[in-house]
Write a protein that holds these residues in place. Sequence first.
Motif, short mmCIF file in Angstrom:
data_model
loop_
_atom_site.label_atom_id
_atom_site.label_comp_id
_atom_site.label_asym_id
_atom_site.label_seq_id
_atom_site.Cartn_x
_atom_site.Cartn_y
_atom_site.Cartn_z
N GLU A 1 0.82 -1.21 0.00
CA GLU A 1 0.00 0.00 0.00
C GLU A 1 0.86 1.26 0.00
OE1 GLU A 1 -3.47 -0.21 2.69
OE2 GLU A 1 -2.85 -2.28 3.05
N TYR A 2 2.06 1.15 0.54
CA TYR A 2 3.02 2.25 0.51
C TYR A 2 4.24 1.79 -0.28
CZ TYR A 2 0.20 4.39 4.17
OH TYR A 2 -0.85 4.95 4.88
N SER A 3 4.95 2.72 -0.88
CA SER A 3 6.07 2.35 -1.73
C SER A 3 7.36 2.22 -0.93
CB SER A 3 6.25 3.40 -2.84
OG SER A 3 6.89 4.55 -2.33
N PHE A 4 8.41 1.87 -1.63
CA PHE A 4 9.76 1.75 -1.05
C PHE A 4 10.35 3.11 -0.73
CE2 PHE A 4 10.44 3.12 -5.26
CZ PHE A 4 11.66 3.79 -5.25
N LYS A 5 9.71 4.18 -1.18
CA LYS A 5 10.30 5.53 -1.20
C LYS A 5 10.91 5.96 0.12
CE LYS A 5 7.34 8.87 -1.15
NZ LYS A 5 6.26 9.80 -1.57
N ILE B 1 12.57 4.58 2.26
CA ILE B 1 13.89 4.06 2.61
C ILE B 1 14.98 5.02 2.12
CG2 ILE B 1 15.48 2.10 2.40
CD1 ILE B 1 12.93 0.42 1.72
N VAL B 2 14.79 5.59 0.93
CA VAL B 2 15.78 6.51 0.37
C VAL B 2 15.36 7.97 0.50
CG1 VAL B 2 16.79 4.86 -1.22
CG2 VAL B 2 14.79 6.14 -1.94
N VAL B 3 14.06 8.21 0.72
CA VAL B 3 13.56 9.57 0.99
C VAL B 3 12.68 9.47 2.23
CG1 VAL B 3 12.40 11.59 0.03
CG2 VAL B 3 13.53 9.98 -1.51
N PRO B 4 13.28 9.44 3.41
CA PRO B 4 12.51 9.22 4.64
C PRO B 4 11.40 10.24 4.84
CG PRO B 4 14.87 9.01 5.06
CD PRO B 4 14.73 9.55 3.67
N ILE B 5 10.31 9.79 5.43
CA ILE B 5 9.19 10.69 5.71
C ILE B 5 9.63 11.82 6.63
CG2 ILE B 5 6.94 10.86 6.83
CD1 ILE B 5 6.33 8.06 5.86
N CYS B 6 10.45 11.49 7.59
CA CYS B 6 11.02 12.50 8.49
C CYS B 6 12.49 12.18 8.67
CB CYS B 6 10.29 12.50 9.84
SG CYS B 6 10.89 13.75 10.99
N GLN B 7 13.37 13.08 8.24
CA GLN B 7 14.80 12.82 8.25
C GLN B 7 15.53 13.95 8.98
OE1 GLN B 7 16.64 12.85 4.37
NE2 GLN B 7 18.41 11.67 5.07
N THR B 8 16.21 13.61 10.05
CA THR B 8 17.03 14.59 10.75
C THR B 8 18.31 14.84 9.96
OG1 THR B 8 16.16 13.94 12.92
CG2 THR B 8 18.26 15.13 12.88
N LEU B 9 18.56 16.10 9.64
CA LEU B 9 19.74 16.45 8.84
C LEU B 9 20.94 16.74 9.73
CD1 LEU B 9 18.07 18.78 6.18
CD2 LEU B 9 18.29 16.28 6.19
N ILE C 1 -10.75 15.95 -0.30
CA ILE C 1 -10.68 16.49 1.06
C ILE C 1 -9.25 16.91 1.42
CG2 ILE C 1 -12.68 15.18 1.85
CD1 ILE C 1 -10.75 13.19 3.17
N THR C 2 -8.37 16.94 0.44
CA THR C 2 -6.97 17.38 0.58
C THR C 2 -6.25 16.71 1.76
OG1 THR C 2 -7.57 19.35 1.90
CG2 THR C 2 -7.48 19.61 -0.48
N CYS C 3 -6.42 15.40 1.87
CA CYS C 3 -5.74 14.66 2.95
C CYS C 3 -4.29 14.37 2.61
CB CYS C 3 -6.48 13.36 3.24
SG CYS C 3 -6.50 12.18 1.87
N GLY C 4 -3.95 14.35 1.31
CA GLY C 4 -2.58 14.11 0.89
C GLY C 4 -2.16 12.66 0.84
N ARG C 5 -3.08 11.74 1.05
CA ARG C 5 -2.71 10.31 1.02
C ARG C 5 -2.13 9.91 -0.33
NH1 ARG C 5 -7.87 7.33 3.97
NH2 ARG C 5 -7.41 7.98 6.10
N CYS C 6 -2.71 10.43 -1.40
CA CYS C 6 -2.26 10.05 -2.74
C CYS C 6 -0.79 10.39 -2.96
CB CYS C 6 -3.13 10.73 -3.80
SG CYS C 6 -3.21 12.53 -3.65
N THR C 7 -0.33 11.49 -2.40
CA THR C 7 1.06 11.89 -2.61
C THR C 7 2.02 11.18 -1.65
OG1 THR C 7 0.66 13.82 -1.19
CG2 THR C 7 0.46 14.14 -3.56
N ILE C 8 1.51 10.79 -0.49
CA ILE C 8 2.37 10.07 0.46
C ILE C 8 2.68 8.67 -0.05
CG2 ILE C 8 2.51 9.08 2.78
CD1 ILE C 8 2.96 12.09 2.66
N VAL C 9 1.70 8.00 -0.66
CA VAL C 9 1.95 6.64 -1.17
C VAL C 9 2.65 6.66 -2.52
CG1 VAL C 9 -0.04 5.72 0.06
CG2 VAL C 9 -0.31 6.42 -2.33
N CYS C 10 2.63 7.77 -3.21
CA CYS C 10 3.23 7.85 -4.54
C CYS C 10 4.74 7.69 -4.47
CB CYS C 10 2.89 9.19 -5.19
SG CYS C 10 3.71 9.45 -6.78
N PRO C 11 5.33 6.79 -5.28
CA PRO C 11 6.78 6.59 -5.21
C PRO C 11 7.59 7.70 -5.85
CG PRO C 11 5.84 5.22 -6.94
CD PRO C 11 4.68 5.86 -6.22
#
Length: 340
Positions: A59-63, A65-73, A224-234
Amino acid sequence: MGYQLRTESLRKVFDAWSKEYDIYAPKIFEGTGRFSETDVIRYGIVSSPEEIVWDQRSEYSFKEIVVPICQTLFYFTETQIKEADFPQKKAIIFLRSCDLHAVKRLDYMFRDNGPADYYYEKLRENVKFVLIGCEKSFDDCFCVSMGTNKSNVYDAAVNVKNETYFFDCKEKYLQEALQKFAVSEIPVAVEYVTRNKVTVHIPEELDSGAAASTIWDEYDKRCITCGRCTIVCPTCTCWSMQDLFYSENGKAGERRRVQASCMIDGYTEVAGGGCFRQKSGQRMRFKVLHKVLDFKKRAGFQMCVGCGRCDAICPEYISFSHCVNKLGDAMREVKENGKK
């Protein structure tokens, strides 16, 4: 040369790979789905082939792993800055052809479109990809229309049939363990689908004039602008910066890169309270045309890979593929009305 393995022998391969690599693949996370007490299939670290969900789309992509949802810089104090640590182990990612094509999109955005992104590069250079052959198409997939249903740019590939695994391997490190524990060596051709239930047609004459069409108005009420479509998009990679302070004086904390989305509130807000795209239809218009028009103008290939996750996860049953198929009508409407 290809390799045939049974579950027991592949388990030994995983043990060998795990000495230097974390193995990521689609797996079931129980009780963490979108509804109460439901499961979700997403990417996580696996230690054996039995943990991998081979016959369903994640349901969610591999993304992440290489582009973390939250990444401390980096971390900061009043006088010092310390770069955040990267994972100690490298990564092996099992993924399907559409997602492997998504890697090409991420590489373009983070490595090839100007100076390479340092944080992406540090993660990406330590990743190997194992392509999972697709025996059948899943609901909502339209990878054939997007030309992403097959790929030969992989480190290894695997077909799965009745707890038997058939590997093709191009990469030396992965090959050593496969060869050592293989039941037999045989030629392997990676499986791929040739037809989807869903087909998509992007008009050859498509241009930015489609933005003036009225087809976008319906999404003002539906989305409803929840953003789910963009979060799952690879291939969605937008982010915002956040500073987290550990003390009230604001002199110690960390800076994070957090995924953001053109579909959610606040994304286009600017100083003074202005907002470029307030309506849901305007946001849908921006997303769709970026996926199938603007990105291709710059990169030479489509951004969307046809994985179908956006259609599957939308709580309002909005179909991205259906919207794309309406672009021909949008162009005719604009042309008839003389809009530009």
